[in-house]
Design an enzyme around this catalytic site. Structure first.
Site, short mmCIF file in Angstrom:
data_model
loop_
_atom_site.label_atom_id
_atom_site.label_comp_id
_atom_site.label_asym_id
_atom_site.label_seq_id
_atom_site.Cartn_x
_atom_site.Cartn_y
_atom_site.Cartn_z
N HIS A 120 131.11 51.29 -19.25
CA HIS A 120 129.79 51.82 -18.91
C HIS A 120 129.62 51.94 -17.37
O HIS A 120 128.84 52.76 -16.91
CB HIS A 120 128.67 50.90 -19.42
CG HIS A 120 128.34 51.08 -20.88
ND1 HIS A 120 129.16 50.64 -21.89
CD2 HIS A 120 127.26 51.66 -21.48
CE1 HIS A 120 128.59 50.92 -23.06
NE2 HIS A 120 127.44 51.53 -22.84
N ASP A 148 133.97 53.13 -28.52
CA ASP A 148 133.25 52.17 -27.68
C ASP A 148 131.98 51.81 -28.44
O ASP A 148 131.66 52.39 -29.48
CB ASP A 148 132.91 52.80 -26.31
CG ASP A 148 132.16 51.83 -25.39
OD1 ASP A 148 132.51 50.64 -25.36
OD2 ASP A 148 131.20 52.26 -24.72
N SER A 149 131.22 50.87 -27.88
CA SER A 149 129.95 50.51 -28.50
C SER A 149 128.91 51.62 -28.32
O SER A 149 127.99 51.74 -29.13
CB SER A 149 129.42 49.23 -27.87
OG SER A 149 129.25 49.43 -26.47
N CYS A 185 136.78 50.46 -24.49
CA CYS A 185 135.82 49.39 -24.31
C CYS A 185 136.58 48.15 -23.86
O CYS A 185 137.56 47.76 -24.52
CB CYS A 185 135.14 49.14 -25.65
SG CYS A 185 134.16 47.64 -25.71
N GLU A 201 122.42 52.14 -20.77
CA GLU A 201 122.09 52.82 -22.04
C GLU A 201 120.65 53.33 -22.03
O GLU A 201 120.34 54.34 -22.64
CB GLU A 201 122.31 51.86 -23.24
CG GLU A 201 123.77 51.61 -23.58
CD GLU A 201 124.43 52.72 -24.41
OE1 GLU A 201 123.72 53.52 -25.04
OE2 GLU A 201 125.68 52.79 -24.41
N CYS A 255 134.16 47.29 -17.38
CA CYS A 255 133.34 47.76 -18.51
C CYS A 255 133.26 49.27 -18.36
O CYS A 255 133.01 49.77 -17.25
CB CYS A 255 131.94 47.14 -18.46
SG CYS A 255 130.83 47.84 -19.71
N1 DGL Z 1 131.60 49.62 -22.62
C1 DGL Z 1 132.05 48.44 -23.26
C2 DGL Z 1 132.94 47.61 -22.41
O1 DGL Z 1 133.73 48.18 -21.69
C3 DGL Z 1 131.03 47.73 -24.12
C4 DGL Z 1 129.86 47.17 -23.46
C5 DGL Z 1 128.91 46.53 -24.45
O2 DGL Z 1 128.66 47.12 -25.50
O3 DGL Z 1 128.44 45.41 -24.18
O4 DGL Z 1 132.97 46.40 -22.46
#
Ligand code: DGL
Length: 270
Positions: free
Chosen positions: A190, A13-14, A76, A156, A188
C-alpha cells in the site's frame, strides 16, 4: 488450447495495495493477462492472525489456480511473510509462487552498507522477515524496523496528501527506531501510494525502496528464463475480483487500469 506461456498471471492482496504491483507488472509485461484478487472482506491483513492470513491466501490461490494462472504473485508483504512457504507447498507444480519480499531483499542486500529502515504492517514486522533475511544476505546492514498499522486504513480511505496523512506519516517517521537511516524499505504494497509524501518528509535524503517495480522485474526474469513470457498478441482482458464489492476499490482500480476495467465480486466462502 492455451499454451503455458499464454496462461494468465494471478496477483493478490488484501485491497488496493497490490494494484501498485499489478500496475508495475502490466507496464513491464503488457502482453500478459492479469487476474487480480483484492480480499476486501478481510482487509486489513496486517493485524490478523497468521492462521487467518494463511487461510485467506489458500482460498484465493485456489481461485487463481482454477483460472489457470501460470504464476501467482503474492502482492502483499503480510501474506508473503507468513504464507509463502505454505502456498509454495500447496501449489506444488501447478503454478509458480512469487512473493514481494524476495525481490526486495535481493535488491537492498546488494547495497554496500548503511542503516536500513523497514516499515510495514504489524504482521510483517512481527514476522521479522526483513530483519532476518536482510541480515543474513548482507551482515553489514543495520536493520531498523517499525510497524505502522494506521497507514493501510488511511490509504484505503483515500487519506493521501492531506493534513491527516501528513501528521500520521510525520509521527511514524519521527519514531526513535527510524533515526539516521540511509534507506527506507516500504514493506507494504500500500505504501507506494504515499511514497511522495514519505519522500517529502525526508527531503530526498533517504533512498526509498518500493516493491512494485522490483517485483515486476523479478517476475519478468523468471518468465523469460522459463520460456513463459507471453510473446503473442494480448490474451483478452484483465480480470479484477474483490471479496466484498466497494466503489472505492473500483475507483482505485480504474485509476491504475482505466475505465474499461471489469470488477467482479467473488465471495471466498460461499
Ligand atoms: N498491502 C499488504 C501488505 O503489503 C496488506 C496490508 C494490510 O492489509 O494490512 O502487507
Amino acid at each position: 488450447m492455451v499454451s503455458a506461456a499464454q496462461a494468465p498471471i494471478g496477483i493478490f492482496d488484501s485491497g488496493i495495495g497490490g494494484l501498485t504491483v499489478a500496475h508495475a507488472i502490466k507496464q513491464a509485461l503488457p502482453h500478459e493477462r492479469l487476474i487480480y484478487f483484492g480480499d476486501t472482506a478481510h482487509l486489513p491483513y496486517g493485524d490478523k492472525s497468521v492462521a487467518a492470513v494463511q487461510a485467506y491466501a489458500i482460498k484465493i490461490t485456489d481461485l487463481l489456480i482454477g483460472r489457470g494462472c501460470k504464476v501467482i504473485v503474492i502482492a502483499c508483504n503480510t501474506a508473503s511473510s507468513v504464507a509463502n512457504e505454505l502456498l509454495k507447498e500447496y501449489t506444488a507444480s501447478r503454478a509458480k509462487v512469487i512473493n514481494v519480499v524476495d525481490p526486495m531483499v535481493e535488491k537492498v542486500a546488494s547495497l554496500a552498507a548503511g542503516r536500513v529502515g523497514v516499515i510495514g504492517t504489524k504482521g510483517t514486522i512481527a514476522s521479522g522477515i526483513y530483519r532476518q533475511r536482510l541480515g543474513r544476505a548482507n551482515p553489514s546492514l543495520q536493520i531498523r524496523e517499525l510497524a505502522t498499522p494506521l497507514l493501510v486504513p488511511m490509504i484505503e480511505e483515500g487519506f493521501i496528501h492531506n493534513r491527516v496523512s501528513a501528521d500520521i506519516i510525520d509521527l511514524y517517521l519521527a519514531n526513535e527506531a527510524l533515526q539516521a537511516i540511509d534507506h527506507l524499505v516500504l514493506g507494504c504494497t500500500h505504501y507506494p501510494l504515499i511514497k511522495e509524501e514519505i519522500n517529502n518528509y525526508y527531503r530526498g535524503q533517504v533512498v526509498i525502496h518500493d516493491s512494485s517495480v522490483v517485483t515486476a522485474g523479478y517476475l519478468q526474469r523468471y518468465l523469460a528464463q522459463n520460456n513463459l513470457l507471453n510473446e503473442g498478441p494480448e490474451q483478452g482482458t484483465d480480470h479484477f475480483y474483490v471479496s466484498d464489492f466497494t466503489a472505492d476499490f473500483e475507483r482505485s482500480a480504474r485509476h491504475f487500469f482505466g475505465d474499461t476495467l471489469r470488477l467482479e465480486e467473488y465471495k471466498l466462502w460461499e
